[in-house]
Design an enzyme around this catalytic site. Structure first.
Site, PDB file in Angstrom:
ATOM      1  N   GLU A 129      31.310  30.485  10.890  1.00  0.00           N
ATOM      2  CA  GLU A 129      30.494  29.508  11.604  1.00  0.00           C
ATOM      3  C   GLU A 129      31.289  28.717  12.659  1.00  0.00           C
ATOM      4  O   GLU A 129      30.732  27.920  13.386  1.00  0.00           O
ATOM      5  CB  GLU A 129      29.848  28.521  10.625  1.00  0.00           C
ATOM      6  CG  GLU A 129      28.678  29.101   9.837  1.00  0.00           C
ATOM      7  CD  GLU A 129      29.106  29.759   8.530  1.00  0.00           C
ATOM      8  OE1 GLU A 129      30.305  30.117   8.390  1.00  0.00           O
ATOM      9  OE2 GLU A 129      28.243  29.921   7.633  1.00  0.00           O
TER      10      GLU A 129
ATOM     11  N   ASP B  50      25.188  27.149   7.082  1.00  0.00           N
ATOM     12  CA  ASP B  50      25.715  26.501   5.882  1.00  0.00           C
ATOM     13  C   ASP B  50      26.734  25.422   6.210  1.00  0.00           C
ATOM     14  O   ASP B  50      27.112  24.649   5.334  1.00  0.00           O
ATOM     15  CB  ASP B  50      26.419  27.552   5.001  1.00  0.00           C
ATOM     16  CG  ASP B  50      25.445  28.252   4.081  1.00  0.00           C
ATOM     17  OD1 ASP B  50      24.422  27.648   3.731  1.00  0.00           O
ATOM     18  OD2 ASP B  50      25.716  29.409   3.710  1.00  0.00           O
TER      19      ASP B  50
ATOM     20  N   ARG C 129      23.653  38.511  -2.242  1.00  0.00           N
ATOM     21  CA  ARG C 129      25.064  38.299  -1.852  1.00  0.00           C
ATOM     22  C   ARG C 129      25.936  38.282  -3.102  1.00  0.00           C
ATOM     23  O   ARG C 129      26.911  37.563  -3.184  1.00  0.00           O
ATOM     24  CB  ARG C 129      25.216  36.959  -1.109  1.00  0.00           C
ATOM     25  CG  ARG C 129      24.268  36.740   0.028  1.00  0.00           C
ATOM     26  CD  ARG C 129      24.460  37.744   1.174  1.00  0.00           C
ATOM     27  NE  ARG C 129      23.449  37.526   2.195  1.00  0.00           N
ATOM     28  CZ  ARG C 129      22.279  38.173   2.237  1.00  0.00           C
ATOM     29  NH1 ARG C 129      21.965  39.089   1.322  1.00  0.00           N
ATOM     30  NH2 ARG C 129      21.408  37.899   3.192  1.00  0.00           N
TER      31      ARG C 129
HETATM   32  C1  GLC Z   1      25.958  33.201   5.090  1.00  0.00           C
HETATM   33  C2  GLC Z   1      24.929  32.775   4.084  1.00  0.00           C
HETATM   34  C3  GLC Z   1      23.615  32.468   4.751  1.00  0.00           C
HETATM   35  C4  GLC Z   1      23.794  31.507   5.892  1.00  0.00           C
HETATM   36  C5  GLC Z   1      24.860  32.003   6.855  1.00  0.00           C
HETATM   37  C6  GLC Z   1      25.180  30.996   7.933  1.00  0.00           C
HETATM   38  O1  GLC Z   1      25.648  34.435   5.628  1.00  0.00           O
HETATM   39  O2  GLC Z   1      24.714  33.783   3.116  1.00  0.00           O
HETATM   40  O3  GLC Z   1      22.726  31.915   3.824  1.00  0.00           O
HETATM   41  O4  GLC Z   1      22.566  31.352   6.543  1.00  0.00           O
HETATM   42  O5  GLC Z   1      26.042  32.253   6.137  1.00  0.00           O
HETATM   43  O6  GLC Z   1      25.813  29.871   7.467  1.00  0.00           O
END
Ligand code: GLC
Length: 793
Positions: free
Chosen positions: A628, A484, A343
């Site tokens: 998220e 995250d 990333r």
């Molecule tokens: C991003 C991060 C990853 C994580 C995802 C969900 O894509 O790179 O590590 O699992 O977010 O939070």
């Protein structure tokens, strides 16, 4: 709106309208010498690290998003009119300027036609080299002789460091210097570093042009652009000449001028070479060896062959050409690029996430394994040696400086609960692809000392979570699980991780049994039974699985909690892990469809978070309907697909697949905005005014899971230790498909027909005309060119 098309034969995406909703990018180079380029020739270059090895500047998050880059300006010496070899940065009116961009595998070709002059600019980094080529072919298609000047332009980043280049200007601008030796530009960004041949942070670049004599150079940005000129209207180009001033401080740039006289129909070829090291150490000999047009072309062909070889490992022909574009070229390439760069570098990632994020990298292996096979071993071992003796992981592995056995364990507050659990996906996939079951016995050090066999590493991964449980006996969420944005700490419990542990225990029991270690298998089975009991006791909410349990007992992802009531991950992982009963699996997936499915993918959760405690549910901080916080998180989409596959629902699985498949948006690019040829991390969902727009293209866990779920689960051609399982789960309307696949040193073909219009089930299976019992074609029955034929029903 459609801006381009897939050219699978050339393995290119062809952009025919340059005013794409955003700049659409591609990657050049390798993990040693990396580079990003857009359809407007915007982008940057770096050595090993996008952050600390950055030598070509691109200002992040500018408007447009991709300036500056690697520019060719052309100027008609009679009319004074000028333009660029890509539509931007000059941006001539599109009724007079035609442009085609061909993004290929680690190269990009930009063609232009303007005022009866055609250009073709080809950009790439030759294999194994630390320089880049910009080749320009210029053709006079008019009936008159034309006199043109061509200017190159790029900017060098101060101190070879993204951050320093932005903030430390009272210092970093005053240690730069340019020189001209034998017609080769030398750029020094920091003379303090005593260059001894080691390119790490060497702060020195060189640049040359061959094919015509150098007419002048401009090495200071403000002299080239003018204080108020800018990239669209650079002073040097407007005036048609360079001042030959050699920088001694200020922003250094790579301005070189050559003058061409072209007869009607004549084509001239210029080759620009730009590399790192000094003129003396690298420049002169590289120009001497690689400076001809013929060598440049040969290097391009070599590069193409090297990238096309892994893609040839797996090729399909299905009733859906959009799926073929992805699997045969772009999803595979996207997976390899993600595997390479994690990333760290894109138009969005600017090196702030330098190194290999642990969980991301282990998952990225799934996409690379079928393409690189044994070639991933070094990376897999690197990640295993990033595991600590306690079973947890260092969150980010620095590939160039990692010292197994000598690393320090992170503070307790930094452990993620999921990191090492991804080994249960990646390690068996590696063993299944290569047949190397001996790998489980290979002894590898832990990051902070001590060592164990790979099987031992796997056991330690499970113990890490089994030893850190909350009041219901479920694994703690720690600093984060996959998500995250959830911080459950050492007392709150993650249901997602509970399912991952369940999956891991099951996989572990299977491996141990096959390796003839019944005590280990029994241990895992015992743990699994105990975990199942706890899961059944607290995780089912009647119509779906809950999300998590906070340390104060708050239940997330439940009917009585108004925000984030239904969470995709626990529904799909309940199925993937085998934790759900058949009735629960059906119900959970039904709830997911009802509450979370949109035309552009399945939302991560719903309703979004607005009020929930930000200390635990950090997703509350995001706008609703993105990332998220109830966005369509692309990474998770394949898990929904695989869960439906496990249930035998081929139509539903494929509906979910097409909803997030980039190529399915090729004709609706204005909606998605980001590149229609690569996956993006997230798409705005229904609660957001940007519903349908994608963000963060290229680098995310999506590419590898999308590749893996399509090839191994939907098409269902799945390596196992003993052979190749053929278990498709496709839309009923598909009459079949074919796949050509490399497997254990042989190229084999798989032909699947579906005369009865079913989704799943194989009625007959043959290899080279001989029947196979069951659904696994034993590896020892495969020869070069073997033909596997499966009839569904
Ligand atoms: C991003 C991060 C990853 C994580 C995802 C969900 O894509 O790179 O590590 O699992 O977010 O939070």
């Amino acid at each position: 709106m459609n801006y381009g098309h897939f050219d699978d034969a050339a393995r290119e995406y062809v952009i025919t309208r340059p005013d794409t909703p955003r700049p659409w990018s591609n990657y050049l180079g390798s993990t040693e010498y990396g580079a990003i380029i857009t359809n407007h020739a915007g982008g940057y270059s770096f050595y090993r690290s996008g952050a600390t090895g950055r030598f070509l500047r691109m200002r992040f998050n500018g408007a447009p998003l991709d300036q500056p880059g690697r520019y060719f300006y052309l100027r008609d010496r009679h009319s004074g009119d000028f333009w660029s070899a890509a539509w931007q940065p000059v941006g001539k009116p599109l009724d007079r300027y035609e442009s085609v961009c061909r993004h290929g595998t680690a190269y990009t070709i930009l063609e232009s036609r303007y005022e009866a002059i055609s250009t073709e600019a080809t950009y790439f980094v030759p294999l194994g080299q630390t320089f880049e080529y910009w080749r320009l072919k210029v053709t006079n298609t008019s009936a008159q002789r034309r006199e043109l000047s061509v200017f190159t332009y790029c900017e060098f980043a101060n101190l070879w460091e993204t951050w320093q280049d932005l903030v430390n200007l009272q210092y970093s601008q005053f240690i730069t210097e340019a020189s001209l030796e034998d017609g080769i530009l030398g750029i020094t960004c920091n003379p303090a570093y005593d260059f001894d041949g080691d390119l790490t942070g060497c702060n020195r670049s060189w640049m040359a042009v061959t094919g015509a004599p150098l007419a002048g150079v401009e090495t200071v940005r403000e002299r080239f652009l003018g204080p108020y000129g800018g990239y669209a209207r650079p002073d040097a180009v407007v005036k048609g000449r360079c001042s030959n001033f050699l920088a001694q401080g200020d922003n250094v740039c790579g301005g070189q001028q050559v003058d061409l006289t072209l007869e009607p129909g004549e084509t001239r070829e210029l080759v620009v070479l730009l590399g790192i090291g000094t003129v003396a150490s690298h420049g002169k000999r590289t120009v001497a060896e690689f400076g001809s047009g013929a060598r440049c072309e040969a290097e391009l062909q070599k590069l193409k062959a090297a990238w096309h070889a892994p893609l040839a490992s797996l090729q399909i022909s299905t009733p859906d050409p959009d799926l073929d574009h992805m699997v045969n070229v772009w999803n595979a390439y996207n997976a390899l690029i993600t595997y390479a760069w994690s990333r760290s570098a894109s138009l969005v990632y600017n090196g702030e996430r330098d190194g290999l994020g642990f969980r991301d990298t282990v998952q990225d292996m799934l996409g690379a394994i079928p393409l690189l096979r044994e070639g991933v071993l070094g990376r897999l071992e690197l990640m295993l040696t990033g595991q600590l003796q306690n079973g947890g992981a260092i969150p980010v592995i620095k590939p160039f400086s990692h010292r197994p056995g000598q690393e320090k364990a992170p503070p307790d507050s930094e452990y993620r609960s999921d990191d090492c659990l991804w080994f249960f996906n990646a390690v068996p996939a590696y063993v299944a692809e290569t047949g190397d079951a001996g790998f489980y016995g290979k002894v590898l050090p832990y990051a902070d000392g001590g060592q164990a066999s790979v099987l031992g590493h796997l056991r330690r991964a499970l113990e890490f979570n089994l030893e850190r449980t909350g009041r219901n006996g479920l694994p703690c969420g720690l600093a984060a699980d996959w998500n995250d944005c959830i911080k459950l700490g050492y007392r709150g419990e993650s249901v997602f991780v509970a399912f991952q542990v369940r999956f891991g225990l099951d996989v572990y029991a299977g491996i141990a049994a096959r390796l003839g270690q019944p005590a280990e298998a029994a241990w895992a089975k015992g743990e699994l039974a105990r975990l199942d009991e706890k899961i059944q006791k607290v995780c089912w909410d009647g119509e779906w699985f809950i999300w998590a349990i906070g340390q104060d007992g708050t239940i997330f992802g439940t009917k009585s909690f108004p925000e984030g009531q239904v969470y995709i991950n626990t529904q799909v992982w309940a199925v993937l892990s085998g934790a759900a009963t058949p009735a629960q699996a059906t119900q959970a997936l039904e709830t997911m469809k009802e509450r979370l499915a949109t035309p552009y993918g399945v939302m991560l959760c719903d309703p979004p978070f607005v009020k929930a405690d930000k200390e635990i549910m950090k997703a509350t901080l995001f706008n609703t309907g993105i990332k998220e916080n109830a966005g369509i998180f692309s990474h998770t989409q394949s898990w929904a697909v695989m869960a439906e596959v496990l249930q035998g629902n081929g139509d539903q699985a494929y509906d979910y697949y097409r909803a997030f498949m980039p190529s399915a948006y090729n004709d609706r690019a204005d909606l998605r905005e980001v590149e229609p040829y690569v996956h993006c991390q997230t798409t705005y969902s229904k609660t957001n005014r940007n519903f349908g727009a994608g963000r963060v293209p290229w680098l995310s866990g999506t590419a590898s899971w999308a590749y893996y779920s399509a090839t191994h689960w939907v098409l269902g051609v799945r390596p196992e230790l003993s052979g190749l399982r053929i278990d498709p789960c496709i839309p009923r309307a598909w009459p079949g498909f074919t796949m050509r696949r490399h497997f254990r040193g042989k190229n084999v073909s798989v032909e699947v027909t579906n005369p009865g219009g079913v989704s799943r089930g194989v009625k007959t299976l043959t290899v080279d005309g001989e029947p196979v019992a069951g659904q696994v074609v034993p590896a020892e029955r495969l020869r070069e060119g073997s033909r596997i034929v499966a009839v569904m029903g």
